[in-house]
Design a protein around this motif. Structure first.
Motif, PDB file in Angstrom:
ATOM      1  N   HIS A  81      41.782  39.833  61.018  1.00 48.68           N
ATOM      2  CA  HIS A  81      41.620  41.257  60.757  1.00 48.68           C
ATOM      3  C   HIS A  81      42.009  41.663  59.346  1.00 48.68           C
ATOM      4  CE1 HIS A  81      40.638  41.558  64.902  1.00 48.68           C
ATOM      5  NE2 HIS A  81      41.774  40.946  65.216  1.00 48.68           N
ATOM      6  N   GLU A  82      42.344  40.680  58.526  1.00 49.85           N
ATOM      7  CA  GLU A  82      42.738  41.035  57.164  1.00 49.85           C
ATOM      8  C   GLU A  82      41.692  40.555  56.188  1.00 49.85           C
ATOM      9  OE1 GLU A  82      46.872  40.841  55.489  1.00 49.85           O
ATOM     10  OE2 GLU A  82      47.213  40.011  57.478  1.00 49.85           O
ATOM     11  N   ARG A  83      41.543  41.339  55.130  1.00 50.71           N
ATOM     12  CA  ARG A  83      40.594  40.917  54.094  1.00 50.71           C
ATOM     13  C   ARG A  83      41.141  39.689  53.383  1.00 50.71           C
ATOM     14  NH1 ARG A  83      38.913  45.031  49.695  1.00 50.71           N
ATOM     15  NH2 ARG A  83      41.129  44.905  49.415  1.00 50.71           N
ATOM     16  N   PRO A  84      40.278  38.724  53.012  1.00 46.51           N
ATOM     17  CA  PRO A  84      40.794  37.569  52.254  1.00 46.51           C
ATOM     18  C   PRO A  84      41.375  38.041  50.923  1.00 46.51           C
ATOM     19  CG  PRO A  84      38.496  37.231  52.903  1.00 46.51           C
ATOM     20  CD  PRO A  84      38.833  38.648  53.234  1.00 46.51           C
ATOM     21  N   ARG A  85      42.388  37.321  50.446  1.00 51.76           N
ATOM     22  CA  ARG A  85      42.937  37.691  49.140  1.00 51.76           C
ATOM     23  C   ARG A  85      42.372  36.742  48.080  1.00 51.76           C
ATOM     24  NH1 ARG A  85      48.066  34.969  46.979  1.00 51.76           N
ATOM     25  NH2 ARG A  85      47.824  32.905  47.877  1.00 51.76           N
ATOM     26  N   ASP A  86      42.212  37.253  46.865  1.00 52.88           N
ATOM     27  CA  ASP A  86      41.762  36.401  45.759  1.00 52.88           C
ATOM     28  C   ASP A  86      42.957  35.612  45.250  1.00 52.88           C
ATOM     29  OD1 ASP A  86      39.399  37.622  46.090  1.00 52.88           O
ATOM     30  OD2 ASP A  86      39.400  38.717  44.191  1.00 52.88           O
ATOM     31  N   VAL A  87      42.813  34.309  45.158  1.00 56.42           N
ATOM     32  CA  VAL A  87      43.916  33.481  44.655  1.00 56.42           C
ATOM     33  C   VAL A  87      43.742  33.259  43.158  1.00 56.42           C
ATOM     34  CG1 VAL A  87      45.080  31.243  44.865  1.00 56.42           C
ATOM     35  CG2 VAL A  87      44.148  32.355  46.891  1.00 56.42           C
ATOM     36  N   CYS A  88      42.582  32.815  42.761  1.00 57.36           N
ATOM     37  CA  CYS A  88      42.319  32.625  41.332  1.00 57.36           C
ATOM     38  C   CYS A  88      40.832  32.362  41.134  1.00 57.36           C
ATOM     39  CB  CYS A  88      43.135  31.460  40.772  1.00 57.36           C
ATOM     40  SG  CYS A  88      42.663  29.862  41.440  1.00 57.36           S
ATOM     41  N   GLU A  89      40.431  32.349  39.900  1.00 57.46           N
ATOM     42  CA  GLU A  89      39.058  31.988  39.570  1.00 57.46           C
ATOM     43  C   GLU A  89      39.044  30.498  39.249  1.00 57.46           C
ATOM     44  OE1 GLU A  89      36.820  34.454  39.644  1.00 57.46           O
ATOM     45  OE2 GLU A  89      38.453  35.825  40.085  1.00 57.46           O
ATOM     46  N   VAL A  90      38.037  29.809  39.710  1.00 58.93           N
ATOM     47  CA  VAL A  90      37.892  28.395  39.333  1.00 58.93           C
ATOM     48  C   VAL A  90      36.580  28.275  38.567  1.00 58.93           C
ATOM     49  CG1 VAL A  90      37.666  26.020  40.160  1.00 58.93           C
ATOM     50  CG2 VAL A  90      39.188  27.594  41.344  1.00 58.93           C
ATOM     51  N   SER A  91      36.683  27.969  37.292  1.00 60.62           N
ATOM     52  CA  SER A  91      35.477  27.855  36.465  1.00 60.62           C
ATOM     53  C   SER A  91      35.373  26.456  35.902  1.00 60.62           C
ATOM     54  CB  SER A  91      35.550  28.810  35.271  1.00 60.62           C
ATOM     55  OG  SER A  91      35.632  30.105  35.719  1.00 60.62           O
ATOM     56  N   CYS A  92      34.225  25.849  36.060  1.00 59.93           N
ATOM     57  CA  CYS A  92      34.011  24.500  35.543  1.00 59.93           C
ATOM     58  C   CYS A  92      32.657  24.460  34.843  1.00 59.93           C
ATOM     59  CB  CYS A  92      33.978  23.487  36.676  1.00 59.93           C
ATOM     60  SG  CYS A  92      35.529  23.354  37.557  1.00 59.93           S
ATOM     61  N   LEU A  93      32.517  23.532  33.928  1.00 63.52           N
ATOM     62  CA  LEU A  93      31.218  23.325  33.278  1.00 63.52           C
ATOM     63  C   LEU A  93      30.835  21.866  33.489  1.00 63.52           C
ATOM     64  CD1 LEU A  93      31.815  25.134  29.855  1.00 63.52           C
ATOM     65  CD2 LEU A  93      30.566  25.996  31.812  1.00 63.52           C
ATOM     66  N   GLY A 385      46.969  48.288  44.497  1.00 62.17           N
ATOM     67  CA  GLY A 385      48.161  47.546  44.905  1.00 62.17           C
ATOM     68  C   GLY A 385      47.790  46.178  45.457  1.00 62.17           C
ATOM     69  N   THR A 386      48.809  45.371  45.764  1.00 65.11           N
ATOM     70  CA  THR A 386      48.527  44.054  46.330  1.00 65.11           C
ATOM     71  C   THR A 386      48.055  44.232  47.776  1.00 65.11           C
ATOM     72  OG1 THR A 386      50.802  43.862  47.046  1.00 65.11           O
ATOM     73  CG2 THR A 386      50.255  42.849  44.943  1.00 65.11           C
ATOM     74  N   ASP A 387      47.256  43.285  48.237  1.00 67.88           N
ATOM     75  CA  ASP A 387      46.795  43.318  49.632  1.00 67.88           C
ATOM     76  C   ASP A 387      47.962  42.994  50.552  1.00 67.88           C
ATOM     77  OD1 ASP A 387      44.206  43.944  49.239  1.00 67.88           O
ATOM     78  OD2 ASP A 387      43.484  41.868  49.205  1.00 67.88           O
ATOM     79  N   GLY A 388      48.044  43.678  51.638  1.00 67.48           N
ATOM     80  CA  GLY A 388      49.088  43.359  52.619  1.00 67.48           C
ATOM     81  C   GLY A 388      50.474  43.663  52.074  1.00 67.48           C
ATOM     82  N   PRO A 389      51.510  43.280  52.836  1.00 67.24           N
ATOM     83  CA  PRO A 389      52.872  43.561  52.396  1.00 67.24           C
ATOM     84  C   PRO A 389      53.241  42.748  51.162  1.00 67.24           C
ATOM     85  CG  PRO A 389      52.847  42.485  54.548  1.00 67.24           C
ATOM     86  CD  PRO A 389      51.450  42.536  54.076  1.00 67.24           C
ATOM     87  N   ASN A 390      54.109  43.293  50.351  1.00 65.41           N
ATOM     88  CA  ASN A 390      54.651  42.485  49.259  1.00 65.41           C
ATOM     89  C   ASN A 390      56.168  42.605  49.303  1.00 65.41           C
ATOM     90  OD1 ASN A 390      55.450  44.811  47.875  1.00 65.41           O
ATOM     91  ND2 ASN A 390      53.615  44.838  46.580  1.00 65.41           N
ATOM     92  N   SER A 391      56.838  42.188  48.241  1.00 69.75           N
ATOM     93  CA  SER A 391      58.299  42.150  48.337  1.00 69.75           C
ATOM     94  C   SER A 391      58.936  43.534  48.347  1.00 69.75           C
ATOM     95  CB  SER A 391      58.872  41.315  47.201  1.00 69.75           C
ATOM     96  OG  SER A 391      58.317  41.749  46.001  1.00 69.75           O
TER      97      SER A 391
END
Ligand SMILES: Nc1nc2c(ncn2[C@@H]2O[C@H](COP(=O)(O)OP(=O)(O)OP(=O)(O)O)[C@@H](O)[C@H]2O)c(=O)[nH]1
Ligand SMILES: [Mg+2]
Length: 396
Positions: A81-93, A385-391
């Motif tokens: 029931h929670e939206r996925p959170r973005d962790v990072c971008e992965v870019s490769c060539l 704000g950040t998704d979901g609870p934070n500190s």
């Protein structure tokens, strides 16, 4: 932004690995991680290479002029029931082996038609946060380092490594790993050498000595192979690139531990990056039951909890309206009194807006330095704000 450079000489396994990673992480793993392609080219590149491999053919050698950019967002699902959170971008060539030869080979200068590609390749490696250097096990084990082709390949590999690990002004050298590809075909040799480090020490001793501190892995991009009509090892139609999880674990190794949800991945082997460099480690989640937001007027005076962008905009709007009404009705002393009364709530809301972005309110102490104050003000007004609870508490 996390840029991962997957590099290596001609035939070292770059294309197979990139396509395999895209395929493996098109579904979320047991910790919820998956790669969302950011554009059609990335999705179709993976689909085309994997379809070919499922037909029992390896991808064609990448042509000199078809450098392919691959851009994904690494995301994490944390429950239904929670939206996925973005962790990072992965870019490769994905560059052709010929471009590596032109950039790091024994020629003194790149042939004119590859000049631009060489510059792009160097920029790509220079900008990377993590560099994975592939070495084909077949080259080193079967052909041996004394064969001229392998000698050239190792010369180029050394060139890539020393270029990637050069300390540049104001920037530390990136993390790097040496990955031995085609491990499925040489499992016995790897075992006999006591693991990938042993293989490197035995077959490429100077690489092992020069780069002894790097992570060394041996992986196979396919878990099942068959022999084709000509007796060549090719991927089985139902292969899975499961071993490439090891590569993703390495990429994730210095990422912040997920704030919440899913199973947490194994603890990182290295310490998290120092604040101010790389991504900030996420603080421990706040226990939602710890604290209740006060009601009534008290909620304008607390410095705990979080305020969303919308709440902050409304508060600023009402404050300005109050000031205008006070200006119209009262004299200067009255307006001054109103402004004085508002100082505390203004700070309270500002601190809690920063909390919403998982930033400590202590930053307001330096907000009087104009550039910092401006950046903070813009962030408070515009950044979500950040998704979901934070500190600092649950999502407002
Ligand atoms: N058995 C096995 N062979 C592999 C694996 N990965 C790559 N190979 C072999 O290595 C060859 C080269 O792989 P590519 O991914 O095309 O190599 P590349 O680095 O992209 O090469 P260029 O495009 O020429 O620079 C493949 O055609 C396969 O024969 C693997 O996991 N297992
Ligand atoms: Mg290729």
């Amino acid at each position: 932004m996390k840029k991962v450079a997957i590099v290596g000489v001609e035939g070292s396994g770059k294309t197979v690995m990139l396509a395999g990673l895209g395929e493996l992480y098109s579904h979320s793993d047991e910790n919820g991680y998956f790669l969302g392609p950011k554009n059609y080219q990335t999705a179709s590149y993976v689909a085309e290479k994997i379809a070919r491999m499922r037909r029992g053919e390896w991808p064609m050698a990448t042509a000199d002029d078809v450098m392919q950019g691959l851009d994904w967002t690494l995301r994490q699902r944390r429950g239904d029931h929670e939206r996925p959170r973005d962790v990072c971008e992965v870019s490769c060539l994905d560059f052709a082996g010929e471009v590596y030869r032109a950039a790091f080979g024994i020629r003194q200068s790149a042939p004119p038609h590859l000049g631009d590609e060489v510059l792009k390749l160097k920029d790509y490696i220079r900008a990377a946060d993590g560099v994975i250097v592939l070495i084909n096990l077949r080259d080193v084990i079967v052909r041996g380092e004394h064969e001229p082709r392998v000698q050239e390949a190792m010369w180029i590999t050394n060139g890539i490594l020393s270029f990637a690990l050069e300390e540049r002004s104001g920037r530390k050298a990136p993390r790097a790993a040496i990955v031995l590809s085609q491990a499925d075909s040489y499992a016995d040799t790897i075992k006999a050498c006591g693991g990938p480090k042993g293989v490197l020490a035995k077959y490429l001793p100077h690489v092992a000595n020069n780069y002894y501190w790097l992570d060394i892995m041996a992986v196979s991009a396919v878990d099942k192979t068959v022999l084709d009509d000509n007796g060549n090892v090719v991927p089985a139609p139902d292969f899975q690139p499961t071993q490439l999880r090891m590569i993703m674990d390495w990429i994730l190794d210095d990422m912040p531990v997920p704030v919440r949800g899913g199973a947490s991945r194994p603890a990182a082997r290295r310490p998290p990056p120092a604040p101010g460099r790389g991504e900030r480690p996420s603080p421990q989640p706040h226990a939602e039951s710890d604290w209740q937001e006060p009601s009534g007027l008290a909620r304008f005076f607390t410095f705990r909890g979080r305020r969303s962008r919308g709440q902050y905009w409304r508060f600023i709007g009402f404050s300005l309206l109050g000031l205008i009404i006070a200006g119209a009705r009262w004299d200067d002393a009255g307006v001054g009194f109103f402004a004085l009364l508002m100082i505390w709530p203004i700070y309270s809301y500002a601190v809690r807006r920063l909390h919403d972005m998982n930033i400590s309110g202590i930053w307001l102490l330096v907000a009087w330095i104009p550039p910092i104050g401006l950046v903070l003000a813009l962030m408070m007004l515009f950044r979500g704000g950040t998704d979901g609870p934070n500190s600092y508490g649950p999502k407002p």
